[in-house]
Enzyme design. Structure first.
Site, PDB file in Angstrom:
ATOM      1  N   ARG A  36       0.717  -1.439   0.014  1.00 36.95           N
ATOM      2  CA  ARG A  36       0.134  -0.024   0.020  1.00 36.95           C
ATOM      3  C   ARG A  36       0.836   1.114  -0.001  1.00 36.95           C
ATOM      4  NH1 ARG A  36      -5.126  -1.859   3.896  1.00 36.95           N
ATOM      5  NH2 ARG A  36      -6.420  -2.257   2.155  1.00 36.95           N
ATOM      6  N   LYS A 203     -16.447 -18.306   1.330  1.00 33.88           N
ATOM      7  CA  LYS A 203     -17.976 -18.228   1.757  1.00 33.88           C
ATOM      8  C   LYS A 203     -18.804 -17.700   0.652  1.00 33.88           C
ATOM      9  CE  LYS A 203     -17.517 -17.801   6.784  1.00 33.88           C
ATOM     10  NZ  LYS A 203     -17.783 -16.379   7.830  1.00 33.88           N
ATOM     11  N   GLY A 353      -8.210  -9.145  -0.563  1.00 36.18           N
ATOM     12  CA  GLY A 353      -6.713  -9.142   0.167  1.00 36.18           C
ATOM     13  C   GLY A 353      -6.203 -10.560  -0.051  1.00 36.18           C
ATOM     14  N   GLY A 376     -12.541  -4.979   1.142  1.00 32.50           N
ATOM     15  CA  GLY A 376     -13.927  -4.399   1.395  1.00 32.50           C
ATOM     16  C   GLY A 376     -14.710  -3.643   0.238  1.00 32.50           C
TER      17      GLY A 376
END
Ligand code: ADP
Ligand code: MG
Length: 396
Positions: A36, A203, A353, A376
Site C-alpha cells: 500500500r 464463503k 486481500g 472490502g
C-alpha cells in the site's frame, strides 16, 4: 463521468491534504507488506515534483480505547515512506492542535508531513469513523486542496475522506484511486467483452452481492474455492467434510437457475483427509467426493477447462483464491490460474486481500494488470455499489 485528478489541479505552493491508505500489516512494529505504501508513491512523487506542500493522513488498524493506541502509531510507516521517497518525511505525533498546525505552517514547497493515525480520534466518540462534522471541518482548514488516494477506505464515510472533502473547494483523485476506478469501474460498467469473472474464497455469503451483480454483467463466472461446495450440495452431490454453508444452499440453487449456464463449477477437486498440508490427498471427480474427505483445491481437469475458457476473454476479474493457497499442496489451482492470466492479452484484475497476497507471494505481481489495494472496498465496488470515497471527489 470522469473524476478530477491531480493532473487537473494547480498545486504549486499550496497545502495539499492527501488521504492515503497506509493501513499496512505490522508485526512487532515492523511492516510485513508495504504494497500500500508503494502504490501511493506515484501520487506523492507527483505532488513533490509539482512543488506542493504535502500533508498525509491515514488510519492504521482499529482504535477504540486509549490502550489500543499502543503499536498503532504511523511513525514507522512515515520512516518506511521516507526510505521509498529518498527524502525526509516530517512526522507529527498528533491529530490536531498547535504542534500540528505550526508544523504545517512551516512546511516548504515539496516537503512531506505525515499526521498521526486518524483513528486516534476514535478514542473519544469515534470522531473519525463516524465522520464527525467538527473534525472534518478542522482537518480541511489545515489545507487548500484535498486529494483522496485511499481506495481501501473508499467504502467508508469517514472524517478523513468524506469529511475533509465536503469542507474543501477543490477535491481530486490521486493516481491510485484513479487506477482502481479505471480497472474495477470499467470492468463492472463498460467491460471489453468477453468478460469472465473467477470467484473463489471460503464463503458464498461474503460474495453474494458480487455474484449477483456479476451474473448480470459478466459473460461467464468460473467458481472455485470453498464456495464451490455449497453449489455442489445445492445440486444434491456428496461433498464429504468440505466447507458448506447450509443456510446458503437455497440461495446457491436460485443463483444456478438465474445463471442460465453462465456459472461454471469445478469438475474435479484435490481432496484431503483433514485440513492440513500433509493430509492424505487424491484427485476426485465432482461426483466422487467421499465421506471423510474435503476438497481443498480445484483439480487438474478443472484447471484445464478454465484455462481454455479464459483464452477468449478480453476482461478478467478474479476475486478469491480457488484453493487453500496457504498450503503448498493445495495452491496448485490458484498458481495455475495466475500463470494462465499472466500469459493472456486480456485486461486482468484481481480484487480481495487474500487473492492479492497469493498473486504477490507467488511472484505474479507484475504479470497482472491491476491488483486492487481494497479488500472490502473492491468487493463493494464489484457489487455495483457507489463508494462515498469516490463520490466525494469532484467531477472534471
Ligand atoms: P479474498 O480475501 O481474496 O476476497 P477470501 O477471504 O474470500 O478471499 O478467501 C480466502 C480464503 O479462502 C483463503 O484463506 C483460502 O484458504 C480459503 N479457501 C479457498 N478454498 C478453500 C477450500 N476449498 N476450503 C477451505 N478454504 C478455502
Ligand atoms: Mg480475505
Amino acid at each position: 463521468m470522469a473524476k478530477k485528478t491531480i493532473r487537473d489541479v494547480e498545486v504549486e505552493g499550496k497545502t495539499v491534504l492527501v488521504r492515503v491508505d497506509f493501513n499496512v500489516p505490522m508485526e512487532d512494529g515492523r511492516i510485513t507488506d508495504d504494497n500500500r505504501i508503494r502504490q501511493a508513491l506515484p501520487t506523492i512523487r507527483t505532488l513533490i515534483e509539482k512543488k506542493a506542500r504535502i500533508v498525509l493522513f491515514s488510519h492504521l488498524g482499529r482504535v477504540k480505547e486509549e490502550k489500543d493506541k499502543e503499536g498503532k502509531s504511523l511513525k514507522p510507516v512515515s520512516e518506511a515512506l521516507a526510505e521509498h521517497l529518498g527524502r525526509e518525511v516530517k512526522f507529527v505525533p498528533e491529530t490536531r492542535g498547535e504542534t500540528l498546525e505550526s508544523a504545517i505552517a512551516s512546511l516548504e514547497s515539496s516537503e512531506v508531513l505525515m499526521v498521526e493515525n486518524t483513528r486516534f480520534e476514535d478514542v473519544n466518540g469515534k470522531k473519525e469513523s463516524k465522520n464527525d462534522g467538527e473534525l472534518g471541518k478542522y482537518w480541511a482548514s489545515l489545507g487548500d486542496v484535498f486529494v483522496n488516494d485511499a481506495f481501501g477506505t473508499a467504502h467508508r464515510e469517514h472524517a478523513s475522506n468524506v469529511g475533509i472533502a465536503s469542507n474543501t473547494d477543490e477535491v481530486a483523485a490521486g493516481f491510485l484511486l484513479e487506477k482502481e476506478i479505471k480497472f474495477l469501474g470499467n470492468a463492472v460498467e463498460n467491460p471489453d467483452r468477453p468478460f469472465i469473472a473467477i470467484m473463489g474464497g471460503v464463503k458464498v455469503s461474503d460474495k453474494i452481492g458480487v455474484l449477483e451483480n456479476l451474473l448480470e454483467k459478466a459473460d461467464m463466472i468460473l467458481i472455485g474455492g470453498g464456495m464451490s461446495y455449497t453449489f455442489m450440495k445445492a445440486q444434491g452431490l456428496e461433498v464429504g467434510n468440505s466447507v458448506v454453508e447450509e443456510d446458503k444452499i437455497d440461495l446457491a440453487k436460485s443463483l444456478l437457475e438465474k445463471a442460465e449456464g453462465k456459472l461454471f463449477l469445478p469438475t474435479d477437486f484435490r481432496t484431503a483427509t483433514e485440513f492440513s498440508n500433509d493430509a492424505e490427498s487424491r484427485v476426485a471427480d465432482y461426483d466422487d467426493l467421499r465421506e471423510g474427505e474435503e476438497g481443498l483445491d480445484i483439480g487438474p481437469k478443472t484447471v484445464e477447462r478454465y484455462r481454455e475458457l479464459l483464452q477468449n476473454a478480453n476482461t478478467i476479474v478474479w476475486n478469491g483464491p480457488v484453493g487453500v493457497f496457504e498450503f503448498s499442496n493445495f495452491a496448485k489451482g490458484t498458481k495455475a490460474l495466475l500463470e494462465t492470466l499472466s500469459g493472456l492479452d486480456a485486461s486482468t484484475i484481481l480484487g480481495g486481500g487474500d487473492s492479492a497476497s497469493a498473486a504477490i507471494n507467488f511472484g505474479y505481481e507484475d504479470a497482472i494488470d491491476h491488483i486492487s489495494t481494497g479488500g472490502g472496498a473492491s468487493l463493494e465496488y464489484l457489487e455495483g455499489k457507489s463508494l462515498p470515497g469516490i463520490e466525494c471527489v469532484d467531477e472534471k
